[in-house]
Each structure stands twice: as structure tokens, then as C-alpha cells.
Scaffold this active site. Structure first.
Site, PDB file in Angstrom:
ATOM      1  N   TYR A 331      -2.096  19.423 -23.631  1.00 51.43           N
ATOM      2  CA  TYR A 331      -2.671  20.675 -23.124  1.00 51.43           C
ATOM      3  C   TYR A 331      -1.989  21.010 -21.797  1.00 51.43           C
ATOM      4  O   TYR A 331      -2.041  20.241 -20.841  1.00 51.43           O
ATOM      5  CB  TYR A 331      -4.172  20.468 -22.926  1.00 51.43           C
ATOM      6  CG  TYR A 331      -5.015  21.726 -22.701  1.00 51.43           C
ATOM      7  CD1 TYR A 331      -4.461  22.924 -22.246  1.00 51.43           C
ATOM      8  CD2 TYR A 331      -6.382  21.706 -22.946  1.00 51.43           C
ATOM      9  CE1 TYR A 331      -5.239  24.043 -22.054  1.00 51.43           C
ATOM     10  CE2 TYR A 331      -7.175  22.827 -22.757  1.00 51.43           C
ATOM     11  CZ  TYR A 331      -6.601  23.991 -22.305  1.00 51.43           C
ATOM     12  OH  TYR A 331      -7.383  25.110 -22.102  1.00 51.43           O
ATOM     13  N   CYS A 332      -1.335  22.181 -21.736  1.00 51.97           N
ATOM     14  CA  CYS A 332      -0.707  22.691 -20.507  1.00 51.97           C
ATOM     15  C   CYS A 332       0.287  21.659 -19.964  1.00 51.97           C
ATOM     16  O   CYS A 332       1.253  21.318 -20.642  1.00 51.97           O
ATOM     17  CB  CYS A 332      -1.788  23.050 -19.493  1.00 51.97           C
ATOM     18  SG  CYS A 332      -1.178  23.940 -18.034  1.00 51.97           S
ATOM     19  N   LEU A 333       0.069  21.130 -18.757  1.00 50.36           N
ATOM     20  CA  LEU A 333       0.962  20.122 -18.202  1.00 50.36           C
ATOM     21  C   LEU A 333       1.005  18.887 -19.097  1.00 50.36           C
ATOM     22  O   LEU A 333       2.038  18.222 -19.205  1.00 50.36           O
ATOM     23  CB  LEU A 333       0.500  19.747 -16.785  1.00 50.36           C
ATOM     24  CG  LEU A 333       1.240  18.612 -16.077  1.00 50.36           C
ATOM     25  CD1 LEU A 333       2.734  18.859 -16.030  1.00 50.36           C
ATOM     26  CD2 LEU A 333       0.688  18.432 -14.666  1.00 50.36           C
TER      27      LEU A 333
END
Length: 598
Positions: A331-333
Site C-alpha cells: 500500500y502506497c510506500l
């Protein structure tokens, strides 16, 4: 006042309440000033930490170089103003007139009926909107600015324009004036108390309270999906969740959340928990709960998050389940880490991750959206100087950056509610999570900002070397599922879409409605945001969307069909702690409970 509005009968303030409040202000104010001065003595901030001055100086120079264009814009602005004066005068004489300008759809600053029904406030509202449009158009019309400078000028002009909204001030907000008259000013006294409390929370710096945080406790009414911590390193605790089905998919599922904030965004409440839902679909779910680092972890770098995070988790999962192959979500980073690790594993011929799912993940940072405003050499140097002294980036600084991207929703609405209306914030689990900020290790964060955001090295084959191995995202061959969100202000979907042209394996790209959080945390039972699918992956994201089909509801079932189509073999359910890894403690574990303020 319009004929359909009730007259307001002002109430006199309570003298005893005023006296008590002012005494409290004096006492608490002394502590706040002392905290602020102490912090200032420990830090020597740059007079222009965001490097705004030089950007606006260049913009002004460019504007003045074309005085005819500037004059034309000013004439247009005054013509609009004259039209508004004329329109308001006609309305005061009883005519029905159309507004000269209206706020954008979804702008809730002017939701009170008085902004339209009262001629004076309607004039204030429209004059502000005309002025805001003039300022934004003027700076956007400056020719010859390099893209980074133009983006910064535009961003901070909009920050200024948002701050100057008449909704943010006592004397120009009809709802606040009405409340002040009704309560005899008690709302302002309560607002002053709220303001002092927020200054105390920030030790001299304003830290706005967005929700009633006394209503939530991690592990009691949020992050409550049953499970056990079965493994830990200095950087993460690995949680294995308890099964709810008799059989489970053979391949375990590893979820890598971002460590910019905490994992329980995927486990807020039972009804919107992706983790709980995945367990119910038959996945053996493992989640990395990242540590909230302090100065002792200052030298932890991106490599360490790979070795002590992803790779360590893979080894632990094999011990716990006996399975070497896994499906992975980032998720994201966490997705950026997943792609980076996959490229490293591919170079080492390590094929334990059999599928990769990327939630709102950027790997090509060329067009990083408005976060790019905060990434230039001057700002990075200032940030690195501060991190060098502390060993980490303060959680509050990271939170402020993200809040500025949606200032009207995440800053000014709370200024009005908490300080002007004198109301306590409403209990809201998502905002509690948003306020539960995390710190960033100095070495890791500097690498991430410089090598990825500033230099965009991740997308360049062989430019980044981890553990002695040069990595290339194009050599990743595992099936990839990419979910992005149409209104994402942190990872713009057109930037995340670039990944479809990078990875080498089969790719499914899905676009969800809403933003970075709501578009992802969108359970099927909610019946909310739709999503778009397209089997083709043209180079242009606009072409992809043109050919896409909109589907009702959540994208979660689409992902479940995709991942089970890769391998649907099932085995008896696995109970956390029953394998080679004994349970250490109940989920959600110790790491997630550490606050950035601890």
C-alpha cells in the site's frame, strides 16, 4: 436580512465564565510560550524553510515582464466586480438575479443557507470567489517559469487564498455570528480553550484536534481483527490473523502497509476492514506492523526495510505455514517497497512472491503531484539538517504536509468548528488514524525523498543498488494487480498508471472512485464508490480511461477473482502460533501502540 430569516436575539456573556476563561488563558499561555521558546532554542529554522520567497520573486518578475497581460487580467477582475456590485444592488431592490460566480461542487465552506439568502453575505461570498479566481489565474498566467517553480507558486497561492476565505473569520461567517449571538460569546470562549489545548498538544505549535480521540483505543474498538504477533524485528512485527474458514488458500497473503502511517487503516472497524474481509475470503493473512522509530533507528535505511521487513517476513511465513510461495500486497510506500524488493529478488533469482498487488503505488515519480512542491534542494537540505539533529522526521511534520494537500477539509474546517463555533470535534475513526502519526528514520527518509522523488532513480534500470545488487523494475515478471484512485492527491492515478508500462509480467490496472484512502477502503457491503476496468493498457492513461468500463461498487471482489485465478488450491486452515513460530502476543501488538508523541 432576508425576509425568511428569523431575527437573532443576542445573549449577554456570562461574566463568571469570562473571568474563569481569561484566568485559564493566562496560566496556560505562560506554559505554551515557555514550551515554544524552549523548542525554538533547540532548533534554528530557516527563515524560509519551504523556499517560497525565491519562487514568488521569480513569478513576480515574469508577471511584470508582460504588463499588458497583467493589466488585461486586472481589467477583467474589475469588470467582474462591477457586475457583482450591480447584481447585488438589483437583488436588494427585490429582483431575482443569477450569481456572478459560484463555488465549485463539493466546496462545503459555504454550506450555511445565509451565504445565499442574505444579500450581504452573498456579496462577501461572491467577492471572495472572484478575488480567489483572479489571484490563481494571475500566477498561472506567469510565462517562462520552470515547471517546479510554477507548481510551487500555484500551490502556495491556493494555500493563501484558502486561508483568506471569509468562512474562516468571525465577522464574515454568518454561522459563527449567529452562534455567538445565541450563546453570548460562550462559543468563542470555548474556542479559545480549544485553541490553547491544541497549542499544548503541540508544545507551542498548533496541532489541531480533528476528532475526539478519547473514543478510540487501538485493539479495543479499532484494529480488532483477531490474530497473533508471530515474529518481530527491530523494524516490524509480523501479525498472522486467525482463520474464519475451515480451509484456506494454499498461498499465504503478505500485506506491506506504508510506514508513513499505521497499518490499521486496513483494519479500522469490522465492517470496513480489508484484513478481516480477506480472512473471510480464505486468505491466511500476514501484515507487517512497522515500528514507530526513534533516534536509536536513525541509521535504518531503505535496505533495512527490505531485509528486516519483506525478506524477514517471507522467511517467517515459511516457518509458520510451511509455504514458500506467497501473494503480496503493498500500500502506497509499502507498494514502492514491494516493487523494489521484487526487482532485487528477481536479480537474485528468488521467486517466492508469486503475485504483486499495488494499492495506490508510485514507482515513476516524474509527475509526483503536489507532494513535489516540498521536494527541492533547499527544502531537502533544511529537512536533512533537522533530521540529523533528532535522528528522525517528526510525525507531526509529515502529517502537516499531507493535511496541506487538502487544507479546506483537513485544516480550515476544524479551525471554524473548534475555535470559532467552539464545538468539540466529532468522533471519527479515520481521522483518529490520520492523527496517529509516525516518525521516519533519517537515513531512510533522505534516501526515499532524494533517490525517488527528487531524482526518480527507481525507474532507471540499474541506477539504484541494494545490498550490492543493481535493480531493474522492468525485469519483474510476476502477475501484477494495480489499484489506483481517481481523486488521489498523494499518488495521482496518472502517475501510478506509469507502472503498467514498466513491469514485465501480466498486469491488471483498475481505477477506483474517490481518493487515496476512501477509494481503497471501500468494502463491497458499503455500496459506495464505483471502479473502472479495461483489459487494454495503452501508453496514455487518458486513453485507458476512455476505453474503460465503469463497474458499480467496490473493486475488492474483482481483486479476489484475479488472485484466486492464479492459484485456487486450498489447505486446512492455519491457526496462528500452531506452526514453527509460537505466538508472541495478541494482535495488533506493541509496535502499533507507540505514539509519535511518546
Amino acid at each position: 436580512m432576508s425576509q425568511n430569516q428569523e431575527p437573532i436575539n443576542p445573549k449577554l456573556p456570562d461574566p463568571a465564565l469570562v473571568t474563569r476563561t481569561m484566568a485559564e488563558v493566562a496560566e496556560r499561555g505562560q506554559r505554551i510560550v515557555a514550551d515554544f521558546l524552549k523548542r525554538q532554542s533547540e532548533e534554528t529554522p530557516s527563515p524560509d524553510p519551504f523556499n517560497i520567497g525565491s519562487a514568488f520573486m521569480e513569478m513576480t518578475t515574469r508577471l511584470m515582464a508582460n504588463p499588458a497581460r497583467l493589466m488585461q487580467a486586472q481589467i477583467g477582475f474589475w469588470q467582474d466586480y462591477l457586475t457583482l456590485w450591480n447584481s447585488t444592488a438589483r437583488r436588494m431592490l427585490g429582483e431575482q438575479v443569477a450569481p456572478v460566480i459560484s463555488e465549485p461542487k463539493g466546496d462545503r465552506r459555504f454550506k450555511d443557507d445565509a451565504w445565499r439568502e442574505n444579500e450581504v453575505f452573498d456579496f462577501i461570498r461572491q467577492s471572495y470567489l472572484l478575488s480567489a479566481r483572479y489571484f490563481v489565474n494571475a500566477v498561472q498566467g506567469a510565462e517562462g517559469l520552470d515547471p517546479k517553480t510554477a507548481q510551487k507558486v500555484d500551490f502556495y497561492t491556493r494555500q493563501f487564498v484558502d486561508a483568506m476565505s471569509p468562512a474562516n473569520f468571525l465577522l464574515t461567517n454568518p454561522e459563527v455570528l449567529r452562534r455567538t449571538a445565541e450563546t453570548g460569546g460562550a462559543n468563542l470562549l470555548k474556542g479559545l480553550s480549544n485553541l490553547l489545548a491544541d497549542l499544548e498538544r503541540g508544545k507551542g505549535r498548533l496541532r489541531i484536534r480533528m476528532t475526539d480521540d478519547t473514543k478510540f483505543k487501538v485493539g479495543e474498538n479499532i484494529a480488532v481483527t483477531p490474530g497473533k504477533v508471530v515474529f518481530e524485528t527491530p523494524l516490524m512485527q509480523l501479525i498472522q490473523y486467525s482463520p474464519t474458514t475451515e480451509t484456506v488458500l494454499k498461498r499465504p497473503l503478505l500485506i506491506l502497509p506504508p510506514w508513513i502511517n499505521k497499518f490499521y487503516i486496513l483494519d479500522l472497524r469490522p465492517k470496513n476492514s480489508f484484513i478481516r474481509w480477506a480472512v473471510e475470503q480464505g486468505h491466511t493473512v500476514f501484515v507487517c506492523s512497522w515500528v514507530n522509530p526513534d533516534e536509536t533507528l536513525a541509521e535504518k535505511g531503505f535496505e533495512d526495510y527490505m531485509t528486516e521487513g519483506v525478506l524477514a517476513a517471507l522467511e517467517a511465513i515459511e516457518k509458520a505455514t510451511g509455504e514458500r510461495e506467497v501473494n503480496a500486497i503493498g500500500y502506497c510506500l509499502g507498494g514502492t517497497l514491494l516493487a523494489t524488493t521484487l526487482a532485487h529478488m528477481t536479480a537474485r533469482k528468488d521467486n517466492r512472491i508469486k503475485s504483486a498487488t499495488y494499492f495506490v503505488t508510485m514507482t515513476d515519480f516524474e509527475e509526483a503531484g503536489e507532494l513535489g512542491v516540498f521536494i527541492d534542494e533547499e527544502q531537502l537540505k533544511s529537512l536533512e539538517d533537522k533530521m540529523q539533529k533528532r535522528g528522525f522526521l517528526e510525525g507531526a511534520e509529515m502529517a502537516t504536509t499531507f493535511n496541506m494537500l487538502r487544507a479546506n477539509d483537513l485544516i480550515w474546517s476544524f479551525v471554524v468548528n473548534n475555535y470559532l463555533l467552539g464545538q468539540d470535534p466529532f468522533p471519527f475513526d479515520l481521522l483518529y488514524w490520520n492523527d496517529d502519526s509516525t516518525r521516519m528514520p533519517a537515513r531512510m527518509h533522505s534516501f526515499y525523498l532524494r533517490r525517488m522523488y527528487q531524482q526518480n532513480d527507481l525507474v532507471k534500470p540499474g541506477e539504484i543498488e541494494l545490498l550490492g545488487t543493481k535493480i531493474d523494475l522492468r525485469k519483474i515478471k510476476v502477475p501484477s494487480y494495480m489499484i489506483s484512485t481517481r481523486e488521489d492527491h498523494i499518488a495521482p492515478w496518472k502517475s501510478t498508471y506509469r507502472g503498467t508500462q514498466i513491469y514485465g509480467g501480466p498486469i491488471r490496472f483498475v481505477l477506483a472512485a474517490s481518493g487515496h484512502i476512501a477509494g481503497v477502503v471501500n468494502p463491497p457491503d458499503s455500496g459506495k464508490y464505483s471502479h473502472w476496468v479495461n483489459e487494454q493498457l495503452p501508453p496514455s492513461p487518458d486513453d485507458w480511461l476512455t476505453g474503460a468500463t465503469e463497474m458499480a461498487g467496490s473493486w475488492w471482489p474483482d481483486w479476489q477473482r484475479w488472485v484466486t485465478a492464479l492459484n485456487s488450491e486450498r489447505v486446512p486452515a492455519r491457526v496462528p502460533g500452531s506452526g514453527a513460530l509460537p505466538a508472541i502476543e495478541d494482535a495488533p501488538g506493541r509496535y502499533v501502540r507507540v505514539m509519535a508523541t511518546d
